[in-house]
Motif scaffolding. Structure first.
Motif, PDB file in Angstrom:
ATOM      1  N   LYS A  63       5.704  15.214   4.976  1.00 47.53           N
ATOM      2  CA  LYS A  63       5.545  13.789   5.275  1.00 47.53           C
ATOM      3  C   LYS A  63       4.464  13.574   6.335  1.00 47.53           C
ATOM      4  CE  LYS A  63       7.901   9.828   7.165  1.00 47.53           C
ATOM      5  NZ  LYS A  63       8.901   9.469   8.131  1.00 47.53           N
ATOM      6  N   GLU A  64       4.531  14.344   7.402  1.00 49.74           N
ATOM      7  CA  GLU A  64       3.561  14.175   8.489  1.00 49.74           C
ATOM      8  C   GLU A  64       2.131  14.488   8.049  1.00 49.74           C
ATOM      9  OE1 GLU A  64       5.131  16.389  11.789  1.00 49.74           O
ATOM     10  OE2 GLU A  64       6.935  15.142  11.820  1.00 49.74           O
ATOM     11  N   GLY A  95       0.807  -1.211   0.000  1.00 52.42           N
ATOM     12  CA  GLY A  95       0.000   0.000   0.000  1.00 52.42           C
ATOM     13  C   GLY A  95       0.842   1.263   0.000  1.00 52.42           C
ATOM     14  N   PRO A  96       0.177   2.396  -0.090  1.00 47.61           N
ATOM     15  CA  PRO A  96       0.898   3.668  -0.183  1.00 47.61           C
ATOM     16  C   PRO A  96       1.716   3.996   1.071  1.00 47.61           C
ATOM     17  CG  PRO A  96      -1.493   4.029  -0.208  1.00 47.61           C
ATOM     18  CD  PRO A  96      -1.255   2.553  -0.227  1.00 47.61           C
ATOM     19  N   PHE A  97       1.198   3.649   2.249  1.00 50.33           N
ATOM     20  CA  PHE A  97       1.993   3.912   3.456  1.00 50.33           C
ATOM     21  C   PHE A  97       3.256   3.070   3.458  1.00 50.33           C
ATOM     22  CE2 PHE A  97       3.348   2.896   7.756  1.00 50.33           C
ATOM     23  CZ  PHE A  97       3.645   4.172   8.216  1.00 50.33           C
ATOM     24  N   SER A  98       3.162   1.857   2.953  1.00 47.56           N
ATOM     25  CA  SER A  98       4.327   0.977   2.880  1.00 47.56           C
ATOM     26  C   SER A  98       5.438   1.607   2.043  1.00 47.56           C
ATOM     27  CB  SER A  98       3.924  -0.368   2.267  1.00 47.56           C
ATOM     28  OG  SER A  98       5.050  -1.167   2.040  1.00 47.56           O
ATOM     29  N   ARG A  99       5.073   2.196   0.927  1.00 53.04           N
ATOM     30  CA  ARG A  99       6.076   2.841   0.067  1.00 53.04           C
ATOM     31  C   ARG A  99       6.719   4.033   0.778  1.00 53.04           C
ATOM     32  NH1 ARG A  99       2.094   1.361  -3.523  1.00 53.04           N
ATOM     33  NH2 ARG A  99       1.122   3.411  -3.581  1.00 53.04           N
ATOM     34  N   LEU A 100       5.911   4.828   1.453  1.00 52.16           N
ATOM     35  CA  LEU A 100       6.445   5.965   2.198  1.00 52.16           C
ATOM     36  C   LEU A 100       7.330   5.483   3.338  1.00 52.16           C
ATOM     37  CD1 LEU A 100       6.494   9.054   2.640  1.00 52.16           C
ATOM     38  CD2 LEU A 100       4.518   8.759   4.149  1.00 52.16           C
ATOM     39  N   TRP A 101       6.927   4.427   4.019  1.00 51.11           N
ATOM     40  CA  TRP A 101       7.696   3.910   5.140  1.00 51.11           C
ATOM     41  C   TRP A 101       9.046   3.360   4.677  1.00 51.11           C
ATOM     42  CZ3 TRP A 101       9.404  -0.988   6.772  1.00 51.11           C
ATOM     43  CH2 TRP A 101       9.852  -1.038   8.088  1.00 51.11           C
ATOM     44  N   ARG A 102       9.050   2.605   3.569  1.00 56.02           N
ATOM     45  CA  ARG A 102      10.313   2.067   3.042  1.00 56.02           C
ATOM     46  C   ARG A 102      11.239   3.182   2.576  1.00 56.02           C
ATOM     47  NH1 ARG A 102       8.359  -1.594  -1.230  1.00 56.02           N
ATOM     48  NH2 ARG A 102       6.264  -1.268  -0.493  1.00 56.02           N
ATOM     49  N   ALA A 103      10.670   4.201   1.940  1.00 58.50           N
ATOM     50  CA  ALA A 103      11.486   5.351   1.546  1.00 58.50           C
ATOM     51  C   ALA A 103      12.041   6.044   2.785  1.00 58.50           C
ATOM     52  CB  ALA A 103      10.657   6.336   0.723  1.00 58.50           C
ATOM     53  N   GLY A 104      11.244   6.093   3.848  1.00 56.51           N
ATOM     54  CA  GLY A 104      11.705   6.679   5.103  1.00 56.51           C
ATOM     55  C   GLY A 104      12.842   5.892   5.715  1.00 56.51           C
ATOM     56  N   SER A 134      15.882   6.881   3.695  1.00 59.30           N
ATOM     57  CA  SER A 134      16.220   8.267   3.998  1.00 59.30           C
ATOM     58  C   SER A 134      16.826   8.414   5.396  1.00 59.30           C
ATOM     59  CB  SER A 134      14.967   9.143   3.878  1.00 59.30           C
ATOM     60  OG  SER A 134      15.253  10.472   4.239  1.00 59.30           O
ATOM     61  N   SER A 135      16.233   7.754   6.368  1.00 64.32           N
ATOM     62  CA  SER A 135      16.740   7.852   7.737  1.00 64.32           C
ATOM     63  C   SER A 135      18.117   7.227   7.871  1.00 64.32           C
ATOM     64  CB  SER A 135      15.770   7.185   8.707  1.00 64.32           C
ATOM     65  OG  SER A 135      14.565   7.896   8.749  1.00 64.32           O
ATOM     66  N   THR A 136      18.330   6.126   7.183  1.00 65.81           N
ATOM     67  CA  THR A 136      19.665   5.522   7.198  1.00 65.81           C
ATOM     68  C   THR A 136      20.674   6.504   6.623  1.00 65.81           C
ATOM     69  OG1 THR A 136      18.704   3.317   6.966  1.00 65.81           O
ATOM     70  CG2 THR A 136      21.037   3.560   6.416  1.00 65.81           C
ATOM     71  N   GLY A 137      20.312   7.139   5.521  1.00 66.35           N
ATOM     72  CA  GLY A 137      21.183   8.151   4.923  1.00 66.35           C
ATOM     73  C   GLY A 137      21.405   9.336   5.844  1.00 66.35           C
ATOM     74  N   ASP A 138      20.371   9.729   6.581  1.00 65.90           N
ATOM     75  CA  ASP A 138      20.519  10.829   7.542  1.00 65.90           C
ATOM     76  C   ASP A 138      21.547  10.491   8.606  1.00 65.90           C
ATOM     77  OD1 ASP A 138      18.655  12.425   6.277  1.00 65.90           O
ATOM     78  OD2 ASP A 138      17.017  11.882   7.630  1.00 65.90           O
ATOM     79  N   TRP A 139      21.482   9.266   9.132  1.00 61.32           N
ATOM     80  CA  TRP A 139      22.446   8.882  10.169  1.00 61.32           C
ATOM     81  C   TRP A 139      23.860   8.822   9.608  1.00 61.32           C
ATOM     82  CZ3 TRP A 139      21.114   9.909  14.719  1.00 61.32           C
ATOM     83  CH2 TRP A 139      19.818   9.704  15.181  1.00 61.32           C
TER      84      TRP A 139
END
Length: 159
Positions: A124-125, A16-25, A28-33
């Protein structure tokens, strides 16, 4: 309002759409760290302990003064386009750190990274409630937070 029971966390992140946003997150979060650790390491290499302090301050300062501006920008534009554009911009800035030769450049990149983050986060929120049912919001927000902070070990390992 739906009478259907909320989906499980696993169901939310599977499809679903939340799944795609969550995986992208997650990505992205890994890259942020990785970026945070890289900027701190680079700051120490370029300017010692004072450079680390400058790097940290340049990460915090934009949020103290311009947090509300990001939300206004995100609300006035197409959120999907905003999120994609901001993520591409943040990635380009992080990659540019490979060519950083001064603490001033590093501080400017950090300021720009945080300014872009201040636009991304509200977009995002504000998107999440459109991707899940009302009775799934708490679970979806918890999953988003776990992706944001739970990726630190992976980011540290990649760094």
């Amino acid at each position: 309002m739906s009478d259907r029971p909320p989906r499980t966390a696993l169901a939310l992140i599977r499809s679903g759409p939340f799944s795609r946003l969550w995986r992208a997150g997650l990505i992205s979060s890994t890259g942020d760290w990785v970026a945070i650790l890289a900027t701190l390491s680079l700051a120490e290499e370029l300017a010692g302990g004072g450079g680390v302090v400058l790097a940290l301050v340049s990460r915090i300062l934009p949020g103290l003064f311009f947090a509300a501006v990001g939300g206004v920008i995100a609300d006035r534009l197409n959120r999907k386009i905003v999120m994609m554009t901001v993520e591409i911009g943040r990635a380009a800035l992080v990659f540019s750190l490979a060519f950083a030769e001064s603490i001033a450049y590093l501080v400017l990149v950090n300021l720009a990274l945080e300014a872009l983050t201040l636009v991304f986060q509200p977009a995002k929120e504000a998107t999440v409630p459109n991707l899940v049912r009302r009775n799934e919001l708490v679970q979806a927000n918890s999953l988003s937070l776990s992706a944001a902070y739970g990726t630190f070990p992976l980011g540290a390992a990649l760094f």
